[in-house]
Design a protein around this motif. Structure first.
Motif, PDB file in Angstrom:
ATOM      1  N   GLN A 174      -7.371   0.811 -45.314  1.00 16.97           N
ATOM      2  CA  GLN A 174      -8.324  -0.145 -45.893  1.00 16.97           C
ATOM      3  C   GLN A 174      -7.629  -1.412 -46.366  1.00 16.97           C
ATOM      4  N   VAL A 224     -17.345  12.858 -53.793  1.00 17.99           N
ATOM      5  CA  VAL A 224     -17.843  12.116 -52.630  1.00 17.99           C
ATOM      6  C   VAL A 224     -16.767  12.167 -51.552  1.00 17.99           C
ATOM      7  N   GLU A 225     -17.164  12.001 -50.287  1.00 16.09           N
ATOM      8  CA  GLU A 225     -16.181  12.036 -49.213  1.00 16.09           C
ATOM      9  C   GLU A 225     -15.190  10.882 -49.380  1.00 16.09           C
ATOM     10  N   TYR A 226     -13.927  11.203 -49.179  1.00 13.60           N
ATOM     11  CA  TYR A 226     -12.838  10.276 -49.540  1.00 13.60           C
ATOM     12  C   TYR A 226     -12.942   8.921 -48.858  1.00 13.60           C
ATOM     13  N   GLN A 227     -13.463   8.882 -47.624  1.00 17.69           N
ATOM     14  CA  GLN A 227     -13.486   7.619 -46.887  1.00 17.69           C
ATOM     15  C   GLN A 227     -14.601   6.684 -47.356  1.00 17.69           C
ATOM     16  N   THR A 228     -15.472   7.133 -48.264  1.00 14.20           N
ATOM     17  CA  THR A 228     -16.541   6.273 -48.771  1.00 14.20           C
ATOM     18  C   THR A 228     -16.084   5.414 -49.951  1.00 14.20           C
ATOM     19  N   ILE A 229     -14.864   5.654 -50.446  1.00  9.15           N
ATOM     20  CA  ILE A 229     -14.338   4.931 -51.600  1.00  9.15           C
ATOM     21  C   ILE A 229     -13.581   3.683 -51.155  1.00  9.15           C
ATOM     22  N   ASN A 230     -13.668   2.624 -51.953  1.00 10.63           N
ATOM     23  CA  ASN A 230     -12.906   1.398 -51.711  1.00 10.63           C
ATOM     24  C   ASN A 230     -11.589   1.484 -52.494  1.00 10.63           C
ATOM     25  N   GLU A 290      -5.601   6.629 -45.715  1.00 12.59           N
ATOM     26  CA  GLU A 290      -6.917   5.978 -45.697  1.00 12.59           C
ATOM     27  C   GLU A 290      -6.875   4.745 -46.597  1.00 12.59           C
TER      28      GLU A 290
END
Length: 269
Positions: free
Chosen positions: A264, A203-209, A260
């Motif tokens: 967050q 999945v695209e890295y910025q979609t992870i928490n 990133e």
């Protein structure tokens, strides 16, 4: 300084040349060389025990030497060496005429103690080039992460090329080494999410928490992560490529992913 060494054939100098050149000798003696004022200062700040200072007084000024000696909390043994000896021991010709002999630290996983209850960790699997390891350590220092774990290292972490390319960040960062299996078990035992940089099933890295305890894992540029890691990740992540190639330098990729996670975490505070 009441001791001088002017010959490259001196027994002690020969031993130090072995330390510079051979990982086996560094492991056997649990000592290594540090070259340069900034690197030595960072090692002192990082609680490394310095055994000796070797100084070329044709390069370093008395004032600079006095300042570094005063930064020690214990009496340090200083040896004056000739420029010929210094050139044999130095890795680069532009340093400030000072080399330290230091004691290695325990870099086992058992030595790690996290101050942060949700640590952010970088794991690098089998990095081959000292320059890449140094760049990863600089990235880790810049991001202010909790630890760097090196899986299946190809060289010891006190290789002078790693110290040089990390500009001393090998001393500013919590580091441990182990096999991939050992590090995977360590992360799971500490309930740390594992995010593997991979091209497939990602999945695209910025979609992870990343605000919970997280380890970002990067592999080699040539082959990526091994199956052992891919089968044990919480999720695989990918940096979308907008151009014609499908990969970047490993330290660049690590920087994008780590910052990133840092972004967050700052927003969540």
């Amino acid at each position: 300084m009441n001791k001088q060494i002017t010959s490259t054939q001196n027994t002690y100098i020969k031993e130090l040349i072995q330390l510079k050149e051979k990982s086996k000798q560094r492991k056997k003696t649990q000592t290594f060389l540090i070259e340069g004022l900034r690197e030595i200062s960072l090692a002192i700040d990082g609680q490394y025990k310095i055994e000796k200072l070797l100084v070329d007084t044709s390069i370093i000024s008395d004032k600079t030497l006095e300042k570094i000696i005063h930064s020690f909390t214990y009496k340090i043994d200083c040896i004056e060496i000739s420029n010929e000896v210094y050139q044999k021991l130095a890795l680069r010709g532009s340093t400030e005429g000072i080399i330290a002999v230091a004691k290695s630290k325990d870099l086992s996983l058992n030595s790690i103690q996290f101050k942060n209850k949700n640590p952010l960790i970088l794991v690098a699997e089998a990095p081959e080039k000292p320059g890449n390891i140094g760049a990863l350590l600089r990235t880790a220092d810049a991001a202010g992460i909790d630890a760097v774990l090196i899986a299946n290292p190809k060289t010891d972490m006190y290789n002078p090329n790693i110290i040089r390319s990390s500009v001393g960040c090998v001393f500013t960062t919590t580091i441990a080494t182990g096999t991939s299996s050992e590090i995977i078990n360590f992360l799971k035992q500490h309930q740390i999410n594992i995010y593997g940089a991979a091209l497939t099933a990602s999945v695209e890295y910025q979609t992870i928490n990343y605000t919970n305890a997280s380890a970002i894992v990067v592999g080699t540029e040539a082959t990526g992560l091994t199956e052992n890691w891919l089968q044990n990740t919480t999720a695989n992540i990918i940096i979308p490529m907008r151009g014609k190639i499908d990969s970047m330098n490993v330290s660049v990729s690590a920087a994008i992913l780590l910052f990133e996670a840092v972004r967050q975490r700052q927003l969540s505070n």
